[in-house]
Design an enzyme around this catalytic site. Structure first.
Site, PDB file in Angstrom:
ATOM      1  CB  SER A  86     -43.240  15.975   2.230  1.00 45.57           C
ATOM      2  OG  SER A  86     -44.525  16.077   1.767  1.00 45.57           O
ATOM      3  CG  HIS A 103     -39.293  13.792   1.621  1.00 44.40           C
ATOM      4  ND1 HIS A 103     -38.909  14.949   2.308  1.00 44.40           N
ATOM      5  CD2 HIS A 103     -40.148  14.384   0.816  1.00 44.40           C
ATOM      6  CE1 HIS A 103     -39.464  15.891   1.792  1.00 44.40           C
ATOM      7  NE2 HIS A 103     -40.314  15.563   0.962  1.00 44.40           N
ATOM      8  CD  GLU A 154     -35.737  15.456   4.606  1.00 45.99           C
ATOM      9  OE1 GLU A 154     -35.353  16.280   5.769  1.00 45.99           O
ATOM     10  OE2 GLU A 154     -36.836  15.488   4.157  1.00 45.99           O
ATOM     11  CG  ASN A 190     -41.046  19.558   3.518  1.00 50.12           C
ATOM     12  OD1 ASN A 190     -40.556  20.448   2.711  1.00 50.12           O
ATOM     13  ND2 ASN A 190     -41.533  18.310   3.243  1.00 50.12           N
TER      14      ASN A 190
HETATM   15  N1  3HC Z   1     -36.355  18.161 -14.713  1.00 48.05           N
HETATM   16  C1  3HC Z   1     -34.898  17.904 -15.010  1.00 48.05           C
HETATM   17  N2  3HC Z   1     -34.200  18.863 -14.912  1.00 48.05           N
HETATM   18  C2  3HC Z   1     -34.379  20.273 -14.613  1.00 48.05           C
HETATM   19  C3  3HC Z   1     -36.003  20.404 -14.359  1.00 48.05           C
HETATM   20  C4  3HC Z   1     -36.816  19.490 -14.150  1.00 48.05           C
HETATM   21  N3  3HC Z   1     -38.035  19.668 -13.875  1.00 48.05           N
HETATM   22  N4  3HC Z   1     -35.863  21.988 -14.085  1.00 48.05           N
HETATM   23  C5  3HC Z   1     -34.829  22.515 -14.189  1.00 48.05           C
HETATM   24  N5  3HC Z   1     -33.804  21.258 -14.611  1.00 48.05           N
HETATM   25  C6  3HC Z   1     -32.467  21.632 -14.903  1.00 48.05           C
HETATM   26  C7  3HC Z   1     -32.155  22.279 -16.200  1.00 48.05           C
HETATM   27  O1  3HC Z   1     -32.164  21.601 -17.388  1.00 48.05           O
HETATM   28  C8  3HC Z   1     -30.777  22.826 -15.660  1.00 48.05           C
HETATM   29  O2  3HC Z   1     -29.795  21.975 -15.968  1.00 48.05           O
HETATM   30  P1  3HC Z   1     -28.376  22.359 -16.591  1.00 48.05           P
HETATM   31  O3  3HC Z   1     -27.818  23.587 -15.622  1.00 48.05           O
HETATM   32  O4  3HC Z   1     -27.561  20.954 -16.698  1.00 48.05           O
HETATM   33  O5  3HC Z   1     -28.577  23.024 -17.800  1.00 48.05           O
HETATM   34  C9  3HC Z   1     -30.687  23.202 -14.176  1.00 48.05           C
HETATM   35  O6  3HC Z   1     -31.826  22.335 -13.787  1.00 48.05           O
HETATM   36  C10 3HC Z   1     -31.238  24.697 -14.042  1.00 48.05           C
HETATM   37  O7  3HC Z   1     -32.405  24.993 -14.499  1.00 48.05           O
HETATM   38  P2  3HC Z   1     -32.864  26.368 -15.594  1.00 48.05           P
HETATM   39  O8  3HC Z   1     -31.612  26.892 -16.066  1.00 48.05           O
HETATM   40  O9  3HC Z   1     -33.898  25.823 -16.322  1.00 48.05           O
HETATM   41  O10 3HC Z   1     -33.810  27.303 -14.373  1.00 48.05           O
HETATM   42  P3  3HC Z   1     -32.884  27.553 -12.882  1.00 48.05           P
HETATM   43  O11 3HC Z   1     -31.444  27.781 -12.897  1.00 48.05           O
HETATM   44  O12 3HC Z   1     -33.956  28.856 -12.492  1.00 48.05           O
HETATM   45  O13 3HC Z   1     -33.242  26.300 -12.033  1.00 48.05           O
HETATM   46  C11 3HC Z   1     -34.175  24.994 -10.461  1.00 48.05           C
HETATM   47  C12 3HC Z   1     -34.444  25.639 -11.833  1.00 48.05           C
HETATM   48  C13 3HC Z   1     -33.336  23.741 -10.469  1.00 48.05           C
HETATM   49  C14 3HC Z   1     -35.670  24.563 -10.078  1.00 48.05           C
HETATM   50  C15 3HC Z   1     -33.783  25.882  -9.415  1.00 48.05           C
HETATM   51  O14 3HC Z   1     -34.687  27.253  -9.523  1.00 48.05           O
HETATM   52  C16 3HC Z   1     -33.914  25.465  -7.979  1.00 48.05           C
HETATM   53  O15 3HC Z   1     -32.799  24.744  -7.524  1.00 48.05           O
HETATM   54  N6  3HC Z   1     -34.776  26.102  -7.126  1.00 48.05           N
HETATM   55  C17 3HC Z   1     -35.123  25.526  -5.719  1.00 48.05           C
HETATM   56  C18 3HC Z   1     -35.880  24.112  -5.715  1.00 48.05           C
HETATM   57  C19 3HC Z   1     -36.014  23.531  -4.372  1.00 48.05           C
HETATM   58  O16 3HC Z   1     -36.052  24.047  -3.694  1.00 48.05           O
HETATM   59  N7  3HC Z   1     -36.826  22.357  -4.409  1.00 48.05           N
HETATM   60  C20 3HC Z   1     -36.958  21.640  -3.203  1.00 48.05           C
HETATM   61  C21 3HC Z   1     -38.313  21.975  -2.933  1.00 48.05           C
HETATM   62  S1  3HC Z   1     -38.938  21.411  -1.288  1.00 48.05           S
HETATM   63  C22 3HC Z   1     -39.565  19.680  -1.859  1.00 48.05           C
HETATM   64  O17 3HC Z   1     -39.446  19.120  -2.861  1.00 48.05           O
HETATM   65  C23 3HC Z   1     -39.920  18.615  -0.679  1.00 48.05           C
HETATM   66  C24 3HC Z   1     -41.309  18.594  -0.757  1.00 48.05           C
HETATM   67  O18 3HC Z   1     -41.812  17.630   0.215  1.00 48.05           O
HETATM   68  C25 3HC Z   1     -42.285  19.790  -0.651  1.00 48.05           C
END
Ligand code: 3HC
Length: 308
Positions: A142, A163, A175, A214
């Protein structure tokens, strides 16, 4: 030439050419079976690709596979996957504890710990073991410059950043980061892989620490940690501020916990090293939390408690 398409390649500007013959990626090697590696393994296997998931021990690789199996089962229960599709995806993944098992891969995605020395050594080894001359060596880093990883190999034209975002099966973005040495063929092949085979949206970023997402996200997460440290508001209220006030799916502190506080700190350090801007410097509270084993969701506690 449309300026927006122009890119500096080894000192010259060139324009995207029509692709010639491009071999599709069929066998993907993944190095690191942690939360990112297993997510990447899942999306590749669901796309019908053959996957070798490799970690330092067979137990770690098997734990990664078990995580994929759980996630596929949840998808089947939700009705987004049939029983046959789940079985087929799972059967497409082989585990390994030895990098030499990646010899036949068309593309290797390194998703190991965010540590430059460890990643550089992995790229040196991958260069030795991956036999196909046009195989792509990609890093899910990242923040670490791709040029430094490429320099550890004898095929810098085939090295680039790829990424993914957490949770990988859910987040649509990938990315793509070519270095100044990455060939146009490598970039196009990987964009076709991520965009067409995996169905992800791709954006291309220059080889600068943090790339696009990031560079924007991490200062925000670090600012939230500084707010906790200074007592501006509780962690709960800071998160509610951004979910209820700005419609973010998750507040910054739960998101930092999801990413892993060790990873957020490592990215902050890499960004600070590159730009020397105070906004990228992880605050002391975050460092103390990491040193105390409070890594977020994966350790059961970070800014919030996940023990239950
Ligand atoms: N694996 C597979 N599916 C998942 C999952 C996982 N680990 N976590 C959640 N899901 C799915 C659920 O099954 C659900 O699917 P559906 O809509 O088909 O039923 C959907 O995602 C929504 O999940 P939930 O209802 O349990 O919970 P939320 O509505 O709170 O969503 C979330 C969870 C998708 C994680 C949401 O909160 C979100 O989008 N958060 C932001 C995540 C984000 O910003 N990620 C980027 C991080 S930065 C990064 O990764 C870069 C690195 O370099 C740091």
């Amino acid at each position: 030439m449309r300026r927006s398409y122009a890119r500096l390649r080894g000192g010259r500007w060139d324009r995207p050419r029509r692709e010639g013959h491009m071999t599709a990626v069929k066998h993907v090697g993944i190095v690191g079976a942690g939360q990112m590696g297993r997510g990447i393994a899942e999306v590749c296997a669901r796309a019908g690709l053959s996957v070798t998931l490799c970690d330092t021990t067979e137990a770690r690789a098997r734990a990664g596979l078990a995580g994929v199996a759980d996630s596929l089962l949840r998808a089947e229960k939700k009705g987004t996957l049939t029983c046959e599709e789940r079985a087929h995806a799972l059967a497409g993944i082989t585990v390994a504890a030895d990098l030499s098992r990646l010899a036949g891969a068309d593309l290797v995605v390194e998703a190991a710990v965010e540590d430059e020395r460890a990643k550089t050594e992995l790229f040196r080894r991958l260069d030795e073991v991956v036999a196909q001359p046009d195989a792509v060596l990609a890093s899910n880093t990242s923040s670490i410059p791709i040029a430094r990883l490429a320099a550890a190999t004898r095929r810098p034209q085939s090295v680039l950043g790829l990424h993914f975002f957490n949770p990988v099966p859910v987040m649509p973005l990938v990315e793509v980061i070519p270095s100044l040495h990455t060939s146009r063929a490598t970039e196009l092949r990987v964009r076709a892989f991520a965009g067409e085979a995996l169905g992800k949206r791709t954006i291309v970023a220059q080889d600068r620490a943090g790339f696009v997402v990031n560079s924007l996200l991490v200062p925000y997460l670090l600012a939230a940690a500084r707010m906790v440290a200074s007592g501006t508001a509780t962690a709960e209220d800071i998160d509610t501020g951004m979910t209820a006030g700005c419609a973010h799916p998750m507040g910054p502190l739960r998101l930092a916990d999801l990413i892993g506080l060790d990873t957020v700190t490592a990215i902050g350090d890499a960004l600070y090293e590159e730009y020397k801007e105070p906004l990228y410097a992880p605050p002391p509270l975050l460092r103390r939390m990491v040193e105390s084993g409070l890594l977020g969701r994966k350790s059961g506690r970070g800014f919030f408690n996940y023990a239950a």
